[in-house]
Design a protein around this motif. Structure first.
Motif, PDB file in Angstrom:
ATOM      1  N   SER A   7       9.184 -20.395 -37.885  1.00 62.41           N
ATOM      2  CA  SER A   7      10.209 -19.608 -37.489  1.00 62.41           C
ATOM      3  C   SER A   7       9.815 -18.828 -36.223  1.00 62.41           C
ATOM      4  O   SER A   7       8.761 -18.938 -35.828  1.00 62.41           O
ATOM      5  CB  SER A   7      10.175 -18.506 -38.655  1.00 62.41           C
ATOM      6  N   PRO A   8      10.758 -17.994 -35.579  1.00 65.94           N
ATOM      7  CA  PRO A   8      10.531 -17.524 -34.539  1.00 65.94           C
ATOM      8  C   PRO A   8       9.280 -16.226 -34.725  1.00 65.94           C
ATOM      9  O   PRO A   8       9.302 -15.752 -36.072  1.00 65.94           O
ATOM     10  CB  PRO A   8      11.798 -16.739 -33.911  1.00 65.94           C
ATOM     11  N   LEU A   9       8.858 -15.575 -34.064  1.00 62.38           N
ATOM     12  CA  LEU A   9       8.143 -14.355 -34.043  1.00 62.38           C
ATOM     13  C   LEU A   9       8.827 -13.238 -34.638  1.00 62.38           C
ATOM     14  O   LEU A   9      10.017 -13.045 -34.118  1.00 62.38           O
ATOM     15  CB  LEU A   9       7.361 -14.121 -32.672  1.00 62.38           C
ATOM     16  N   ASP A  10       8.233 -12.461 -35.287  1.00 61.73           N
ATOM     17  CA  ASP A  10       9.089 -11.145 -35.706  1.00 61.73           C
ATOM     18  C   ASP A  10       8.597 -10.180 -34.722  1.00 61.73           C
ATOM     19  O   ASP A  10       7.786 -10.730 -33.771  1.00 61.73           O
ATOM     20  CB  ASP A  10       8.519 -10.706 -37.235  1.00 61.73           C
ATOM     21  N   PRO A  11       9.522  -9.361 -34.581  1.00 57.92           N
ATOM     22  CA  PRO A  11       9.416  -8.139 -33.518  1.00 57.92           C
ATOM     23  C   PRO A  11       7.896  -7.397 -33.348  1.00 57.92           C
ATOM     24  O   PRO A  11       7.578  -7.366 -32.036  1.00 57.92           O
ATOM     25  CB  PRO A  11      10.398  -7.149 -33.843  1.00 57.92           C
ATOM     26  N   LEU A  12       7.427  -7.383 -34.337  1.00 55.44           N
ATOM     27  CA  LEU A  12       5.893  -6.762 -34.141  1.00 55.44           C
ATOM     28  C   LEU A  12       5.028  -7.904 -33.627  1.00 55.44           C
ATOM     29  O   LEU A  12       4.077  -7.440 -32.903  1.00 55.44           O
ATOM     30  CB  LEU A  12       5.603  -6.145 -35.515  1.00 55.44           C
ATOM     31  N   ASP A  13       4.897  -8.799 -33.935  1.00 53.33           N
ATOM     32  CA  ASP A  13       4.073 -10.065 -33.558  1.00 53.33           C
ATOM     33  C   ASP A  13       4.451 -10.145 -32.098  1.00 53.33           C
ATOM     34  O   ASP A  13       3.439 -10.235 -31.191  1.00 53.33           O
ATOM     35  CB  ASP A  13       4.350 -11.289 -34.302  1.00 53.33           C
ATOM     36  N   ARG A  14       5.688 -10.317 -31.598  1.00 53.70           N
ATOM     37  CA  ARG A  14       6.036 -10.216 -30.321  1.00 53.70           C
ATOM     38  C   ARG A  14       5.376  -9.087 -29.489  1.00 53.70           C
ATOM     39  O   ARG A  14       4.978  -9.201 -28.601  1.00 53.70           O
ATOM     40  CB  ARG A  14       7.688 -10.284 -30.139  1.00 53.70           C
ATOM     41  N   GLN A  15       5.579  -7.795 -30.008  1.00 59.84           N
ATOM     42  CA  GLN A  15       5.154  -6.731 -29.320  1.00 59.84           C
ATOM     43  C   GLN A  15       3.574  -6.628 -29.327  1.00 59.84           C
ATOM     44  O   GLN A  15       2.855  -6.191 -28.082  1.00 59.84           O
ATOM     45  CB  GLN A  15       5.420  -5.495 -30.024  1.00 59.84           C
ATOM     46  N   ILE A  16       2.747  -7.276 -30.245  1.00 58.50           N
ATOM     47  CA  ILE A  16       1.628  -7.340 -30.177  1.00 58.50           C
ATOM     48  C   ILE A  16       0.804  -8.206 -29.233  1.00 58.50           C
ATOM     49  O   ILE A  16       0.053  -8.240 -28.369  1.00 58.50           O
ATOM     50  CB  ILE A  16       0.758  -7.600 -31.542  1.00 58.50           C
ATOM     51  N   ILE A  17       1.547  -9.399 -29.105  1.00 53.85           N
ATOM     52  CA  ILE A  17       1.379 -10.563 -28.096  1.00 53.85           C
ATOM     53  C   ILE A  17       1.638  -9.951 -26.720  1.00 53.85           C
ATOM     54  O   ILE A  17       0.544  -9.914 -25.934  1.00 53.85           O
ATOM     55  CB  ILE A  17       2.337 -11.818 -28.145  1.00 53.85           C
ATOM     56  N   GLN A  18       2.589  -9.226 -26.716  1.00 55.66           N
ATOM     57  CA  GLN A  18       3.011  -8.577 -25.290  1.00 55.66           C
ATOM     58  C   GLN A  18       1.802  -7.507 -24.828  1.00 55.66           C
ATOM     59  O   GLN A  18       1.469  -7.370 -23.548  1.00 55.66           O
ATOM     60  CB  GLN A  18       4.338  -8.025 -25.095  1.00 55.66           C
ATOM     61  N   ALA A  19       1.281  -6.888 -25.669  1.00 59.18           N
ATOM     62  CA  ALA A  19       0.563  -5.792 -25.353  1.00 59.18           C
ATOM     63  C   ALA A  19      -0.913  -6.324 -25.078  1.00 59.18           C
ATOM     64  O   ALA A  19      -1.836  -5.704 -24.521  1.00 59.18           O
ATOM     65  CB  ALA A  19       0.594  -4.768 -26.632  1.00 59.18           C
ATOM     66  N   THR A  20      -1.253  -7.496 -25.690  1.00 53.04           N
ATOM     67  CA  THR A  20      -2.500  -7.984 -25.613  1.00 53.04           C
ATOM     68  C   THR A  20      -2.939  -9.338 -24.754  1.00 53.04           C
ATOM     69  O   THR A  20      -3.405  -9.779 -24.524  1.00 53.04           O
ATOM     70  CB  THR A  20      -3.188  -8.292 -27.053  1.00 53.04           C
ATOM     71  N   GLN A  21      -1.555  -9.736 -24.154  1.00 52.33           N
ATOM     72  CA  GLN A  21      -1.415 -11.142 -23.628  1.00 52.33           C
ATOM     73  C   GLN A  21      -2.329 -10.944 -22.084  1.00 52.33           C
ATOM     74  O   GLN A  21      -2.711 -11.946 -21.555  1.00 52.33           O
ATOM     75  CB  GLN A  21      -0.193 -11.748 -23.244  1.00 52.33           C
ATOM     76  N   SER A  22      -2.552  -9.740 -21.646  1.00 53.27           N
ATOM     77  CA  SER A  22      -3.431  -9.682 -20.530  1.00 53.27           C
ATOM     78  C   SER A  22      -4.846  -9.389 -20.850  1.00 53.27           C
ATOM     79  O   SER A  22      -5.513  -9.022 -19.845  1.00 53.27           O
ATOM     80  CB  SER A  22      -2.839  -8.674 -19.342  1.00 53.27           C
ATOM     81  N   GLY A  23      -5.057  -9.077 -22.004  1.00 52.11           N
ATOM     82  CA  GLY A  23      -6.521  -8.618 -22.600  1.00 52.11           C
ATOM     83  C   GLY A  23      -6.405  -7.416 -23.477  1.00 52.11           C
ATOM     84  O   GLY A  23      -5.548  -6.779 -23.235  1.00 52.11           O
ATOM     85  N   LEU A  24      -7.423  -7.449 -24.217  1.00 50.77           N
ATOM     86  CA  LEU A  24      -7.336  -6.224 -24.947  1.00 50.77           C
ATOM     87  C   LEU A  24      -7.746  -5.129 -24.198  1.00 50.77           C
ATOM     88  O   LEU A  24      -8.650  -5.336 -23.113  1.00 50.77           O
ATOM     89  CB  LEU A  24      -8.520  -6.368 -26.203  1.00 50.77           C
ATOM     90  N   PRO A  25      -7.595  -3.960 -24.475  1.00 58.97           N
ATOM     91  CA  PRO A  25      -7.984  -2.765 -23.833  1.00 58.97           C
ATOM     92  C   PRO A  25      -9.450  -2.628 -23.843  1.00 58.97           C
ATOM     93  O   PRO A  25     -10.336  -2.879 -24.629  1.00 58.97           O
ATOM     94  CB  PRO A  25      -7.376  -1.628 -24.188  1.00 58.97           C
ATOM     95  N   LEU A  26     -10.137  -2.358 -22.739  1.00 63.02           N
ATOM     96  CA  LEU A  26     -11.775  -2.261 -22.369  1.00 63.02           C
ATOM     97  C   LEU A  26     -12.124  -0.896 -22.756  1.00 63.02           C
ATOM     98  O   LEU A  26     -12.549  -0.446 -22.122  1.00 63.02           O
ATOM     99  CB  LEU A  26     -12.266  -2.553 -21.012  1.00 63.02           C
ATOM    100  N   VAL A  27     -11.942  -0.609 -24.246  1.00 58.42           N
ATOM    101  CA  VAL A  27     -12.412   0.657 -24.839  1.00 58.42           C
ATOM    102  C   VAL A  27     -13.127   0.411 -25.826  1.00 58.42           C
ATOM    103  O   VAL A  27     -13.124  -0.773 -26.554  1.00 58.42           O
ATOM    104  CB  VAL A  27     -11.134   1.697 -25.145  1.00 58.42           C
ATOM    105  N   ALA A  28     -13.766   1.438 -26.784  1.00 56.55           N
ATOM    106  CA  ALA A  28     -14.462   1.138 -27.739  1.00 56.55           C
ATOM    107  C   ALA A  28     -14.007   0.630 -28.936  1.00 56.55           C
ATOM    108  O   ALA A  28     -14.263  -0.142 -29.733  1.00 56.55           O
ATOM    109  CB  ALA A  28     -15.287   2.573 -28.143  1.00 56.55           C
ATOM    110  N   GLU A  29     -12.615   1.034 -29.133  1.00 55.15           N
ATOM    111  CA  GLU A  29     -11.740   0.740 -30.173  1.00 55.15           C
ATOM    112  C   GLU A  29     -10.344   0.005 -29.687  1.00 55.15           C
ATOM    113  O   GLU A  29      -9.439   0.703 -29.714  1.00 55.15           O
ATOM    114  CB  GLU A  29     -11.323   1.968 -31.285  1.00 55.15           C
ATOM    115  N   PRO A  30     -10.452  -1.108 -29.291  1.00 60.67           N
ATOM    116  CA  PRO A  30      -9.340  -1.812 -28.544  1.00 60.67           C
ATOM    117  C   PRO A  30      -8.005  -1.996 -29.587  1.00 60.67           C
ATOM    118  O   PRO A  30      -6.853  -1.846 -29.156  1.00 60.67           O
ATOM    119  CB  PRO A  30      -9.719  -3.177 -28.238  1.00 60.67           C
TER     120      PRO A  30
END
Length: 165
Positions: A7-30
């Motif tokens: 099945s296709p990605l649900d909207p939240l999964d898609r948002q998470i991939i878009q938010a992390t596809q360039s890498g997780l933020p370089l902070v203490a709690e990514p």
């Protein structure tokens, strides 16, 4: 075994991939930073990522170091010719060496390419890398019929899944 989703990605999964596809933020709690960006909890982000990993949407979450910036100038893919019936067992032994970052089996392309076991090493000096290659040779022993070391000459851009908005 991982079974890919049909099945296709649900909207939240898609948002998470878009938010992390360039890498997780370089902070203490990514995961918390991603969660705040999306208006969900960090636990939700982690659970969604774990489910996507289990279902095969994503393969892994890992750091992708720039070996050159870390001082490793001699990055060599060692290629080995070992008997096909031994390659998996020998590969597992080589993969356990602490300096091997990648180890896998690849098909031969005879007569020009007899190698079927690949293992990546990283050395700060040529001597360091040569020492690591010698340790792999020692581990493989008489089973290493031939080998080469293919040193990197430039960094190729490594990217994973990319989806648009």
């Amino acid at each position: 075994m991982t079974v890919p989703r049909l099945s296709p990605l649900d909207p939240l999964d898609r948002q998470i991939i878009q938010a992390t596809q360039s890498g997780l933020p370089l902070v203490a709690e990514p995961y918390q930073a991603v969660a705040e960006q999306l208006g969900v909890s960090a636990r939700t982000v982690m659970l969604c990522l774990a489910e996507m990993q289990q279902t095969g949407v994503i393969r892994r979450i890992a750091a992708v170091p720039n070996h050159y910036k870390l001082g490793y100038r001699y990055n060599g893919m060692t290629v080995w010719d070992v008997e096909d019936h031994l390659v998996d067992a020998l590969g597992q032994q080589v993969a356990k060496l602490p300096f091997v970052s990648h180890c896998y089996r690849r098909p031969r392309h005879l007569p020009d390419w007899p190698y079927n076991l690949f293992a990546m090493v990283h050395g700060k000096t040529e001597r360091d890398a040569a020492r690591q290659v010698a340790m792999i040779a020692e581990r493989l022993g008489e089973h290493a019929r031939a080998h080469e070391v293919l040193y990197s000459t430039k960094i190729l851009k490594k990217t994973g899944l990319r989806i648009g908005g």
